[in-house]
Write an enzyme that holds these catalytic residues in place. Structure first.
Site, mmCIF file in Angstrom:
data_model
loop_
_atom_site.group_PDB
_atom_site.id
_atom_site.type_symbol
_atom_site.label_atom_id
_atom_site.label_comp_id
_atom_site.label_asym_id
_atom_site.label_seq_id
_atom_site.Cartn_x
_atom_site.Cartn_y
_atom_site.Cartn_z
ATOM 1 N N THR A 13 28.460 -13.233 28.405
ATOM 2 C CA THR A 13 27.722 -14.499 28.361
ATOM 3 C C THR A 13 26.223 -14.288 28.484
ATOM 4 O OG1 THR A 13 29.608 -15.690 29.283
ATOM 5 C CG2 THR A 13 27.452 -16.743 29.456
ATOM 6 N N ILE A 136 15.067 -18.567 38.680
ATOM 7 C CA ILE A 136 14.042 -18.786 39.709
ATOM 8 C C ILE A 136 13.312 -17.461 39.962
ATOM 9 C CG2 ILE A 136 13.599 -19.459 42.088
ATOM 10 C CD1 ILE A 136 16.176 -21.109 42.001
ATOM 11 N N LYS A 205 23.071 -11.746 47.414
ATOM 12 C CA LYS A 205 21.695 -12.131 47.081
ATOM 13 C C LYS A 205 20.811 -12.143 48.318
ATOM 14 C CE LYS A 205 23.611 -14.988 43.386
ATOM 15 N NZ LYS A 205 24.002 -16.348 42.972
#
Length: 443
Positions: A13, A136, A205
């Site tokens: 993707t 971001i 993260k």
């Protein structure tokens, strides 16, 4: 200037989005940068699925090692994910003196220290903007824009799947299972959603961000992780009654000689900017001593938002190549010899506010018994609510505390759980309320 030649491994993707941007926006990128980016190869085992991308003849290949071993390739873009093959390809590319771009947060959280050391020793760059929060630009902000700031705190919504599910529960009153099913139907959650709903994706993260913000080695193993699967519409409603909303937060706070690094559901005031981040959006607040408070929001996943971040990294590395400036910005925001090992505060040592929901028998003296145990463990009650329908012979009692230490909370709850009048295990949600904290400090 000569073209910078690229080889991408993996065309799923996000990889498809990267290829689309590099091909369809090639002229615009060159107009902006003065650099020609030449996508020489895209390697993927699946050679039959139509990606909807107009690859030139010979570009779409099956063997990734063709990219690794081609001396013309300047930048290898790793888009396969996972831990084993991805690490092998990245390590091999670094060993061949090639720069690398990846979005692989799980690999960096677990093996990043070794990979960054290898890249530094080889004199190449390892870029990873897309590994955290999609489009971001939080990595670039921490490495470059906030270079003059002592980072005091990072608080973020870093998983769009969880945020979508909690939004559905909050806005529509759906039970968790139905909200998850809708997330899967809309492509926001995988068939096996464990990494997302149990908080592990956000923890990967956070481990990266904590290291960047504090000049420390990545330490995923000590990040406290708790997911959202126990959150119910009833807790959402009680939170609203108290003026809060529930979000899965990734929290990093600098405590001087230690770091708080934790991922868990948390209640935040309705006027907190993060409480209004809905759907699959991600958002991060950064507190720095100079900038004070910074807020960044955008899509944390998806083909094109994530691909945008990958191409941003490719352009940064291409600029470094053209000007012979590899290593211009340290991969981990600090010079390699300044990276330190910094302990993460155990969850038992944190101090915050708490929400408890107990299911108890409806008889006199129960609230007094609960309050007595909490008081004996140094936990002060701020407010109590007794309302709601009886379920399986039990009624809900909800208690909000003043500041309490997690270790004391766990001890008190273990004692309460042993009472005959208490039913199923209590629901515990931590409260991140800076306004309440400031008010109590002033008192």
């Amino acid at each position: 200037m000569r073209p910078v030649k690229l080889g991408m491994i993996g065309c799923g993707t996000v990889g498809t989005g990267v290829a689309r941007l590099l091909i369809e926006k090639q002229q615009m990128i060159e107009q902006r940068t003065g650099i020609a980016l030449d996508l020489k190869y895209v390697a993927d085992l699946d050679q039959t699925t139509d990606r909807g991308v107009a690859f030139a003849p010979g570009v779409f290949i099956q063997d990734a090692w063709t990219i690794i071993n081609d001396p013309e390739i300047d930048i290898v873009v790793e888009m396969i994910g996972g831990l084993t093959a991805a690490k092998e390809f990245i390590s091999a590319a670094i060993g061949k003196g090639k720069h690398v771009v990846t979005a692989n947060k799980a690999l960096l959280a677990k093996q990043g220290n070794d990979l960054f050391r290898a890249a530094q020793a080889a004199g190449v760059d390892l870029a990873y903007e897309a590994s955290v929060a999609g489009c971001i630009p939080i990595i670039k902000s921490l490495r470059e824009a906030l270079v003059a700031n002592e980072i005091q705190a990072l608080v973020g919504i870093l998983n769009g799947t969880c945020n979508y599910i909690l939004t559905k529960i909050t806005d529509e009153g759906l039970p968790f299972d139905q909200a998850l099913a809708q997330a899967q139907a809309n492509g926001y959650a995988e068939a096996d959603p464990t990494l997302d709903i149990e908080g592990l994706d956000a923890a990967h993260k956070l481990a990266i961000l904590a290291a960047l913000a504090n000049g420390m080695r990545i330490n995923f193993d000590d990040v406290y992780v708790e997911g959202i699967s126990k959150i119910t519409p009833l807790d959402i409603q009680f939170a609203r009654d108290f003026g809060y909303r529930i979000k899965l937060l990734a929290i990093c706070k600098n405590r001087g000689d230690k770091i708080e690094a934790r991922v868990h559901p948390a209640m935040i005031p309705e006027d907190n900017i993060l409480s209004n981040v809905s759907g699959s959006l991600n958002a991060i607040t950064v507190t720095g001593h100079a900038v004070q408070n910074l807020f960044l929001s955008g899509f944390g996943a998806g083909m094109m938002p994530t691909a945008s971040a990958v191409v941003s990294d490719i352009v940064d590395l291409a600029r470094n190549i053209q000007y012979g400036a590899a290593g211009r910005v340290p991969s981990m925001a600090y010079q390699p010899d300044q990276i330190k090992t910094m302990p993460i505060l155990p969850i038992t040592d944190i101090v915050t506010h708490y929400y408890f929901r107990f299911a108890v028998e409806d008889r006199p003296g129960v609230l007094a018994a609960l309050a007595g145990i909490l008081g004996q463990n140094g936990i002060s009650i701020k407010s109590v609510q007794q309302k709601g329908r009886k379920t399986n012979g039990h009624v809900p009692i909800v208690i909000i505390t003043h500041h309490a230490r997690e270790a004391d909370v766990q001890k008190a709850l273990a004692e309460i759980d042993s009472l005959e009048v208490v039913g199923p295990a209590p629901i515990v949600i931590r409260i991140e309320d800076e306004n309440a904290t400031a008010a109590e400090t002033a008192e």
